[in-house]
Design an enzyme around this catalytic site. Structure first.
Site, PDB file in Angstrom:
ATOM      1  N   CYS A 173       0.858  -1.190   0.000  1.00  0.00           N
ATOM      2  CA  CYS A 173       0.000   0.000   0.000  1.00  0.00           C
ATOM      3  C   CYS A 173       0.892   1.237   0.000  1.00  0.00           C
ATOM      4  CB  CYS A 173      -0.922  -0.001   1.222  1.00  0.00           C
ATOM      5  SG  CYS A 173      -2.056   1.385   1.243  1.00  0.00           S
ATOM      6  N   LEU A 174       1.081   1.790  -1.181  1.00  0.00           N
ATOM      7  CA  LEU A 174       1.911   2.984  -1.348  1.00  0.00           C
ATOM      8  C   LEU A 174       1.158   3.920  -2.282  1.00  0.00           C
ATOM      9  CD1 LEU A 174       4.667   4.317  -0.719  1.00  0.00           C
ATOM     10  CD2 LEU A 174       5.569   3.176  -2.760  1.00  0.00           C
TER      11      LEU A 174
END
Length: 202
Positions: free
Chosen positions: A127-128
């Site tokens: 999750c970026l």
């Protein structure tokens, strides 16, 4: 010269013309097939990757492996080894796949190293924000690598994929640090009600 004398030459000319037309048709068919299969045409994503790779600088704690050789720039691995933060002393390998539509579409990144981290789930999904809603074509592979470095340096409990890690980080940072250290020793651990076998780090 009589009409009968000219006839053989006319037939020869006709046969040569037909052969040339047939050859031209074959060449067009080959060109169409090559275009359909992508031969002879460099994908825009590869052109951009060639530029990005040429501008990469050696960074401390970062290793890049083009495991198929430099002929394949669209698939590579990045190993991040942070020297600060909760995950200092660990080594984390990310598999990066760059689409042909790059830079209009972001690279696909998967963490291959099992890690207790709020922004990386137990299957390795990352999750970026710059790999999702904040991706822009002006961003580069260097931007992605810097994002991964920051993620391993500063986990974010507000945007979690691993809720147990996020809740622990938000509620008890000391317990989170101890859990990360325990995972570094390797062996089985229960995470989100399921057992995982962590690799030994350091």
């Amino acid at each position: 010269m009589t009409a009968n004398a000219r006839a053989p030459r006319s037939k020869r000319w006709f046969r040569v013309a037909m052969i040339k037309l047939f050859s031209l048709k074959q060449e067009k068919e080959k060109a169409a097939a090559a275009a359909a299969s992508g031969e002879g045409k460099i994908a825009p994503g590869l052109i951009r990757m060639q530029k990005d790779v040429s501008e990469l600088k050696k960074e401390k704690g970062v290793e890049i492996d083009f495991y198929n050789g430099k002929a394949d720039l669209m698939n590579f691995k990045v190993k991040i080894s942070p020297d600060d933060g909760f995950h200092a002393g660990g080594h984390f390998t990310f598999d990066v796949k760059v689409p042909n539509t790059y830079p209009h579409d972001a690279p696909k990144v998967l963490c291959e190293t099992l890690v207790f981290h709020p922004n990386i789930d137990m299957e390795g999904h990352v999750c970026l924000n710059i790999l999702r809603e904040d991706w822009k074509p002006v961003l580069t592979i260097s931007s992605v690598i810097m994002g991964l470095q920051f993620l391993m340096l500063e986990p974010n409990a507000d945007d979690p994929l691993n809720k147990e890690a996020a809740n622990m980080l938000a509620g008890n940072r000391r317990q989170f640090a101890e859990t990360v250290k325990r995972s570094f020793r390797g062996g089985p651990m229960m995470i989100n009600g399921k057992q995982y076998d962590f690799p030994r780090q350091g």
